[in-house]
Design a protein around this motif. Sequence first.
Motif, mmCIF file in Angstrom:
data_model
loop_
_atom_site.group_PDB
_atom_site.id
_atom_site.type_symbol
_atom_site.label_atom_id
_atom_site.label_comp_id
_atom_site.label_asym_id
_atom_site.label_seq_id
_atom_site.Cartn_x
_atom_site.Cartn_y
_atom_site.Cartn_z
ATOM 1 N N SER A 1 44.024 23.708 69.154
ATOM 2 C CA SER A 1 42.637 23.278 69.152
ATOM 3 C C SER A 1 42.629 21.800 69.530
ATOM 4 C CB SER A 1 42.047 23.486 67.759
ATOM 5 O OG SER A 1 40.786 22.893 67.669
ATOM 6 N N LEU A 2 41.862 21.433 70.563
ATOM 7 C CA LEU A 2 41.802 20.046 71.018
ATOM 8 C C LEU A 2 40.424 19.466 70.742
ATOM 9 C CD1 LEU A 2 43.624 20.349 74.457
ATOM 10 C CD2 LEU A 2 44.590 19.728 72.235
ATOM 11 N N HIS A 3 40.404 18.200 70.310
ATOM 12 C CA HIS A 3 39.165 17.534 69.924
ATOM 13 C C HIS A 3 39.002 16.225 70.695
ATOM 14 C CE1 HIS A 3 38.468 20.038 66.258
ATOM 15 N NE2 HIS A 3 39.754 20.271 66.470
ATOM 16 N N GLU A 4 37.747 15.847 70.918
ATOM 17 C CA GLU A 4 37.409 14.616 71.627
ATOM 18 C C GLU A 4 37.698 13.407 70.728
ATOM 19 O OE1 GLU A 4 33.165 13.565 72.534
ATOM 20 O OE2 GLU A 4 33.811 14.349 74.475
ATOM 21 N N LEU A 5 38.240 12.333 71.309
ATOM 22 C CA LEU A 5 38.596 11.151 70.532
ATOM 23 C C LEU A 5 37.385 10.406 69.972
ATOM 24 C CD1 LEU A 5 41.506 9.476 72.518
ATOM 25 C CD2 LEU A 5 41.586 10.466 70.252
ATOM 26 N N GLN A 6 36.311 10.316 70.727
ATOM 27 C CA GLN A 6 35.178 9.497 70.315
ATOM 28 C C GLN A 6 34.331 10.169 69.234
ATOM 29 O OE1 GLN A 6 35.921 10.042 73.587
ATOM 30 N NE2 GLN A 6 36.858 8.046 73.886
ATOM 31 N N THR A 7 34.056 11.455 69.370
ATOM 32 C CA THR A 7 33.138 12.128 68.452
ATOM 33 C C THR A 7 33.819 13.098 67.500
ATOM 34 O OG1 THR A 7 32.729 13.921 70.002
ATOM 35 C CG2 THR A 7 31.278 11.993 70.138
ATOM 36 N N GLY A 8 35.028 13.535 67.808
ATOM 37 C CA GLY A 8 35.706 14.533 66.991
ATOM 38 C C GLY A 8 35.270 15.945 67.315
ATOM 39 N N LYS A 9 34.405 16.121 68.320
ATOM 40 C CA LYS A 9 33.906 17.437 68.705
ATOM 41 C C LYS A 9 35.036 18.282 69.284
ATOM 42 C CE LYS A 9 30.561 19.623 71.733
ATOM 43 N NZ LYS A 9 29.594 19.425 72.797
ATOM 44 N N ARG A 10 35.091 19.546 68.875
ATOM 45 C CA ARG A 10 36.127 20.445 69.389
ATOM 46 C C ARG A 10 35.798 20.815 70.829
ATOM 47 N NH1 ARG A 10 36.503 25.300 65.938
ATOM 48 N NH2 ARG A 10 34.814 26.057 67.223
ATOM 49 N N LEU A 11 36.796 20.664 71.709
ATOM 50 C CA LEU A 11 36.617 20.973 73.120
ATOM 51 C C LEU A 11 37.100 22.373 73.467
ATOM 52 C CD1 LEU A 11 37.821 17.552 74.528
ATOM 53 C CD2 LEU A 11 35.471 18.344 74.275
ATOM 54 N N THR A 12 38.216 22.782 72.884
ATOM 55 C CA THR A 12 38.755 24.109 73.156
ATOM 56 C C THR A 12 39.639 24.550 71.995
ATOM 57 O OG1 THR A 12 39.980 25.480 74.727
ATOM 58 C CG2 THR A 12 40.794 23.246 74.391
ATOM 59 N N THR A 13 39.838 25.856 71.888
ATOM 60 C CA THR A 13 40.772 26.404 70.899
ATOM 61 C C THR A 13 41.880 27.177 71.581
ATOM 62 O OG1 THR A 13 39.390 28.357 70.631
ATOM 63 C CG2 THR A 13 39.054 26.564 69.077
#
Length: 89
Positions: free
Chosen positions: A59-71
């Motif tokens: 699971s990868l998350h965006e650095l700025q917001t912590g929003k999950r980009l993909t699993t």
Amino acid sequence: ITPLQFHRRQLHRLQPEKGGKRKPYGGTISLGLKRGSWVRHPKYGIVYVGGTRAEGSLSLHELQTGKRLTTHAKVGDCQFLCTASWRVR
């Protein structure tokens, strides 16, 4: 910078499922990478590792917001950059 909050293990998850196998849960290592580690992915750029799925994907998350980009990211596609337990806002 904002510190990451990792989920730790829960004791009720230690009970075995059918077949005597326990679900992978807890700890901070995901397929050989420490959770929160910064990686470079060809599609998503520089992101951090959030966890794993039962199918063996990250699971990868965006650095700025912590929003999950993909699993469904593969470990082989990710280039390890550094170990961190924080994200940049």
